[in-house]
Scaffold this active site. Structure first.
Site, PDB file in Angstrom:
ATOM      1  N   ASP A  39      -2.194  -0.858   7.495  1.00 49.25           N
ATOM      2  CA  ASP A  39      -1.531  -1.621   6.434  1.00 49.25           C
ATOM      3  C   ASP A  39      -2.277  -2.920   6.107  1.00 49.25           C
ATOM      4  OD1 ASP A  39       0.178   0.461   6.779  1.00 49.25           O
ATOM      5  OD2 ASP A  39       1.816  -0.704   7.620  1.00 49.25           O
ATOM      6  N   GLY A  99       8.842   0.836   3.044  1.00 53.78           N
ATOM      7  CA  GLY A  99       7.681   1.504   3.626  1.00 53.78           C
ATOM      8  C   GLY A  99       6.432   1.301   2.786  1.00 53.78           C
ATOM      9  N   GLY A 138      11.147  -3.311   2.874  1.00 52.43           N
ATOM     10  CA  GLY A 138      11.750  -2.266   3.709  1.00 52.43           C
ATOM     11  C   GLY A 138      11.619  -0.866   3.133  1.00 52.43           C
ATOM     12  N   SER A 195       5.364  -4.250   2.865  1.00 52.98           N
ATOM     13  CA  SER A 195       5.598  -5.614   2.380  1.00 52.98           C
ATOM     14  C   SER A 195       5.282  -6.628   3.478  1.00 52.98           C
ATOM     15  CB  SER A 195       7.042  -5.780   1.895  1.00 52.98           C
ATOM     16  OG  SER A 195       7.939  -5.422   2.909  1.00 52.98           O
ATOM     17  N   HIS A 244       0.451   8.346  10.917  1.00 50.38           N
ATOM     18  CA  HIS A 244       0.522   8.312  12.380  1.00 50.38           C
ATOM     19  C   HIS A 244      -0.823   8.708  13.000  1.00 50.38           C
ATOM     20  CE1 HIS A 244       4.738   7.221  12.710  1.00 50.38           C
ATOM     21  NE2 HIS A 244       4.872   7.887  11.593  1.00 50.38           N
ATOM     22  N   ARG A 253       0.840  -1.204   0.000  1.00 42.35           N
ATOM     23  CA  ARG A 253       0.000   0.000   0.000  1.00 42.35           C
ATOM     24  C   ARG A 253       0.873   1.250   0.000  1.00 42.35           C
ATOM     25  NH1 ARG A 253       2.569   2.061   3.195  1.00 42.35           N
ATOM     26  NH2 ARG A 253       2.602   1.979   5.456  1.00 42.35           N
ATOM     27  N   ASP A 292      -3.451   6.175  12.515  1.00 40.78           N
ATOM     28  CA  ASP A 292      -4.227   4.928  12.683  1.00 40.78           C
ATOM     29  C   ASP A 292      -4.227   4.451  14.136  1.00 40.78           C
ATOM     30  OD1 ASP A 292      -1.578   3.965  12.540  1.00 40.78           O
ATOM     31  OD2 ASP A 292      -2.046   2.319  11.162  1.00 40.78           O
TER      32      ASP A 292
HETATM   33  C1  GLA Z   1       3.530   2.228   9.636  1.00 43.73           C
HETATM   34  C2  GLA Z   1       2.548   1.412  10.454  1.00 43.73           C
HETATM   35  C3  GLA Z   1       1.124   1.899  10.213  1.00 43.73           C
HETATM   36  C4  GLA Z   1       1.005   3.400  10.413  1.00 43.73           C
HETATM   37  C5  GLA Z   1       2.100   4.120   9.619  1.00 43.73           C
HETATM   38  C6  GLA Z   1       2.098   5.599   9.874  1.00 43.73           C
HETATM   39  O1  GLA Z   1       3.332   2.002   8.281  1.00 43.73           O
HETATM   40  O2  GLA Z   1       2.632   0.049  10.113  1.00 43.73           O
HETATM   41  O3  GLA Z   1       0.240   1.210  11.066  1.00 43.73           O
HETATM   42  O4  GLA Z   1       1.048   3.733  11.770  1.00 43.73           O
HETATM   43  O5  GLA Z   1       3.387   3.606   9.927  1.00 43.73           O
HETATM   44  O6  GLA Z   1       0.924   6.154   9.414  1.00 43.73           O
END
Ligand code: GLA
Length: 402
Positions: A187, A139, A137, A142, A48, A41, A50
């Site tokens: 995610d 972001g 890795g 994965s 920050h 995704r 969720d």
């Molecule tokens: C990571 C976490 C998510 C979310 C983001 C920030 O991807 O896995 O749950 O907190 O950081 O939005």
């Protein structure tokens, strides 16, 4: 079986599926009877938020982790081979909590343990392989893609489904309890619920989901990987969680959803500077998610782009989760601006490295990519990876012999 079939236009996906079938044949000597896929995704806006009962607007992308395999011949034992790093994970019922495993194997254990709990019995043994078109890795989630793909595979071999929300929660728990990452629900939710051409407006308090169409012919989503790598588990993510929770408790509300601007500012003197900034990010980011989804719904990409830049500033200054590489990319985007077809850019996901996400005019995307690449390479001596993407189908089973 969790039934939706693969979008045949997606060639990266088809390559990954073919690779998984071949890897299975090579390692286990038979044809895979079950093939599950789950996407990565990018989060367009709402980071920050969720784990703070807030709003987020991710999309599942057209890059997938694929698990191909069969029920096993060895009772309750499971063997999973990763075509990504050549490792073989062996699991035996009874040692799911082993401390000996880290990395991708801990997600595998976490998901199998979750299924064992919800089925009140051990899951049957199985043999499977993992392949992926998602960079690890970066972001792009994965790890959630791996967990959700495995959960979808297990549903198929068990012949019984859990609800999609349970599936997302089970995968979050696997990451939390087994990989030691205190992540939120966004995610796995995106990996489970993704749909073609739809953004996912996720209310992380009620877990309600609204699909927001994204089908523009003029504007596309560009992802730029800064190649800076910082693990979520390194403690800074967990620290941000604690700081925002501490700020909430000082403000005296049960949830950030009760914190208006008035309440936030009237409590400013009770909060230390860091707590105030963390809380201000959460409150303002949720407002931006709503404004952004309204802008997208009225095709106002100029406004949507401004909100992306504003979100980056809030993450950089108030939440302090950016890094020099991400800031450099966003500064380059600002210089290109809407006149050059760049509507807006922000860091996306947990931060401290990883990717930016941006809205760009399709007719300018090649020129924009070239400019960003040249500037970034000049500054950091390496080429950022880039790709355009679109909202794509969430977790699904694939017919093994189409
Ligand atoms: C990571 C976490 C998510 C979310 C983001 C920030 O991807 O896995 O749950 O907190 O950081 O939005």
């Amino acid at each position: 079986m969790g039934g939706k079939l693969l979008n045949p236009e997606n060639s990266i996906h088809l390559d990954t599926v073919d690779r998984a079938k071949n890897t299975f044949r090579k390692n286990f000597g038979s044809e895979a009877g079950f093939i599950a896929a789950a996407p990565g995704r990018v989060n367009l806006i709402g980071d920050h938020t969720d784990y703070n009962d807030g709003l987020a607007l991710p999309l599942s992308i057209d890059r997938y982790t694929v698990i191909a395999g069969n029920r096993g011949k060895h009772g309750l034992a499971a063997r999973i081979f990763s075509g990504l790093n050549g490792e073989l994970a062996e699991l035996h019922a009874g040692d799911l909590r082993s401390n000996m495993v880290t990395g991708w194997q801990s997600y595998v254990r976490g998901v199998v343990a979750g299924f064992t709990e919800c089925h009140f019995q051990s899951v049957p043994g199985f043999e499977a392989v993992v392949e992926s078109s998602l960079p690890v890795g970066a972001g792009l989630s994965s790890s959630a893609a791996l967990a959700v793909a495995l959960a979808t595979f297990l549903e198929a071999i068990l012949g019984s489904e859990i609800t999609p929300v349970e599936k997302a929660q089970l995968c979050q728990k696997a990451e939390y309890d087994f990989a030691g990452v205190p992540c939120g629900i966004m995610d796995p939710f995106a990996a489970v619920f993704g749909q073609s051409d739809q953004l996912l407006l996720l209310d992380c308090q009620s877990l309600e989901l609204e699909y927001i169409p994204f089908e523009s012919n003029d504007v596309t989503i560009l992802v730029v990987d800064s190649r800076a790598r910082r693990e979520l588990a390194d403690g800074r993510y967990a620290l941000r969680r604690r700081q925002s929770a501490m700020a909430l408790s000082t403000i005296g509300c049960r949830s950030y959803r009760e914190v208006s601007d008035e309440i936030l500012y009237s409590n400013k003197s009770q909060l230390n500077d860091i707590e105030f900034r963390r809380a201000r990010h959460v409150v303002s980011e949720c407002q931006r998610v709503r404004r952004f989804s309204n802008a997208i719904q009225s095709d106002d990409f100029l406004r949507a782009g401004e909100l992306l830049f504003e979100s980056h500033e809030s993450l950089r200054i108030d939440y302090d989760v950016s890094c020099v590489e991400l800031d450099f990319l966003v500064d380059s985007a600002r210089q290109i601006g809407p006149e050059g077809g760049m509507m807006g850019m922000r860091m996306t996901g947990g931060g401290f490295g990883g990717c930016t996400v941006s809205l760009v005019r399709k007719d300018c995307v090649n020129e924009i990519a070239e400019n960003i690449k040249t500037d970034f390479e000049y500054k950091f001596g390496m080429v950022p990876q880039m790709f355009t993407t679109r909202p794509s189908l969430g977790a699904h089973m694939i017919n093994p012999s189409p």
